[in-house]
Design a protein around this motif. Sequence first.
Motif, PDB file in Angstrom:
ATOM      1  N   PHE A  69      27.695  -0.150 -10.714  1.00 40.13           N
ATOM      2  CA  PHE A  69      26.566   0.771 -10.554  1.00 40.13           C
ATOM      3  C   PHE A  69      25.429   0.388 -11.502  1.00 40.13           C
ATOM      4  O   PHE A  69      24.274   0.264 -11.090  1.00 40.13           O
ATOM      5  CB  PHE A  69      27.002   2.213 -10.819  1.00 40.13           C
ATOM      6  N   ALA A  70      25.770   0.226 -12.776  1.00 38.44           N
ATOM      7  CA  ALA A  70      24.747  -0.068 -13.789  1.00 38.44           C
ATOM      8  C   ALA A  70      24.035  -1.389 -13.481  1.00 38.44           C
ATOM      9  O   ALA A  70      22.801  -1.473 -13.577  1.00 38.44           O
ATOM     10  CB  ALA A  70      25.376  -0.116 -15.176  1.00 38.44           C
ATOM     11  N   GLY A  71      24.797  -2.411 -13.101  1.00 36.21           N
ATOM     12  CA  GLY A  71      24.187  -3.702 -12.779  1.00 36.21           C
ATOM     13  C   GLY A  71      23.274  -3.618 -11.576  1.00 36.21           C
ATOM     14  O   GLY A  71      22.159  -4.163 -11.582  1.00 36.21           O
ATOM     15  N   ALA A  72      23.716  -2.933 -10.536  1.00 36.51           N
ATOM     16  CA  ALA A  72      22.896  -2.802  -9.331  1.00 36.51           C
ATOM     17  C   ALA A  72      21.642  -1.985  -9.626  1.00 36.51           C
ATOM     18  O   ALA A  72      20.543  -2.328  -9.182  1.00 36.51           O
ATOM     19  CB  ALA A  72      23.702  -2.148  -8.206  1.00 36.51           C
ATOM     20  N   TYR A  73      21.803  -0.908 -10.382  1.00 39.74           N
ATOM     21  CA  TYR A  73      20.653  -0.072 -10.742  1.00 39.74           C
ATOM     22  C   TYR A  73      19.648  -0.890 -11.551  1.00 39.74           C
ATOM     23  O   TYR A  73      18.444  -0.852 -11.287  1.00 39.74           O
ATOM     24  CB  TYR A  73      21.117   1.150 -11.546  1.00 39.74           C
ATOM     25  N   LEU A  74      20.133  -1.631 -12.538  1.00 40.60           N
ATOM     26  CA  LEU A  74      19.259  -2.466 -13.355  1.00 40.60           C
ATOM     27  C   LEU A  74      18.542  -3.515 -12.497  1.00 40.60           C
ATOM     28  O   LEU A  74      17.334  -3.737 -12.644  1.00 40.60           O
ATOM     29  CB  LEU A  74      20.068  -3.161 -14.461  1.00 40.60           C
ATOM     30  N   GLY A  75      19.275  -4.140 -11.581  1.00 40.71           N
ATOM     31  CA  GLY A  75      18.679  -5.147 -10.704  1.00 40.71           C
ATOM     32  C   GLY A  75      17.571  -4.580  -9.836  1.00 40.71           C
ATOM     33  O   GLY A  75      16.520  -5.207  -9.656  1.00 40.71           O
ATOM     34  N   GLU A  76      17.797  -3.415  -9.303  1.00 38.15           N
ATOM     35  CA  GLU A  76      16.777  -2.793  -8.442  1.00 38.15           C
ATOM     36  C   GLU A  76      15.586  -2.302  -9.263  1.00 38.15           C
ATOM     37  O   GLU A  76      14.439  -2.404  -8.829  1.00 38.15           O
ATOM     38  CB  GLU A  76      17.387  -1.660  -7.622  1.00 38.15           C
ATOM     39  N   THR A  77      15.850  -1.773 -10.440  1.00 39.76           N
ATOM     40  CA  THR A  77      14.761  -1.328 -11.315  1.00 39.76           C
ATOM     41  C   THR A  77      13.922  -2.524 -11.748  1.00 39.76           C
ATOM     42  O   THR A  77      12.696  -2.458 -11.803  1.00 39.76           O
ATOM     43  CB  THR A  77      15.334  -0.594 -12.548  1.00 39.76           C
TER      44      THR A  77
END
Length: 182
Positions: free
Chosen positions: A129-137
């Motif tokens: 979750f954190a990695g995907a959120y960071l990538g999209e942000t």
Amino acid sequence: VNPWLYYTLAVLLICGGLVCWLSNLFSLPGNWVLLGLVALFAFLIPEADGRGVSWMGVAILAALAAIGEIIEFAAGAAGAAKQGASRRAMLLSLVGAIIGSIIGATAGIPIPVIGSMVGALLGGSVGAFAGAYLGETWKERGHGASVAVGKAAFIGRLWGTVGKFAIGAVMLAVAVTDALFI
């Protein structure tokens, strides 16, 4: 092969297989390493006198390992891709899952046996979750879109790991059965 030596090696194979199976929780290729161990066992100790691992058993394990990878990849990527995840988000999701699994397993140590397993599973999902959120942000997508991609990565990682872990359990059962009973 001397029966004592054979059964000692078979028990070592099973112990190694158990470690391989558990390594799936850390996003490691445990099923493939298990396949390699069983193939090495079959190569070094040919079937004789009702003992040994058959090459048919190795082939079954190879098919199962491939199915496990397909399940993990499909579950992990399908949800995130459906939410429009970028490649960066998917890559960071993978990195986050590995880091999260290690942190989760470490945090779960105080709870004997099951704590590290559950910690690795949940930690890997939170890391995804954190990695995907960071990538999209990082790609300058809005908070809502980043959360949606992160949530999909969380669910995908959770179910992908559970599926691969289940396939690994079947692989371990096949290996044990082939080495000790067939």
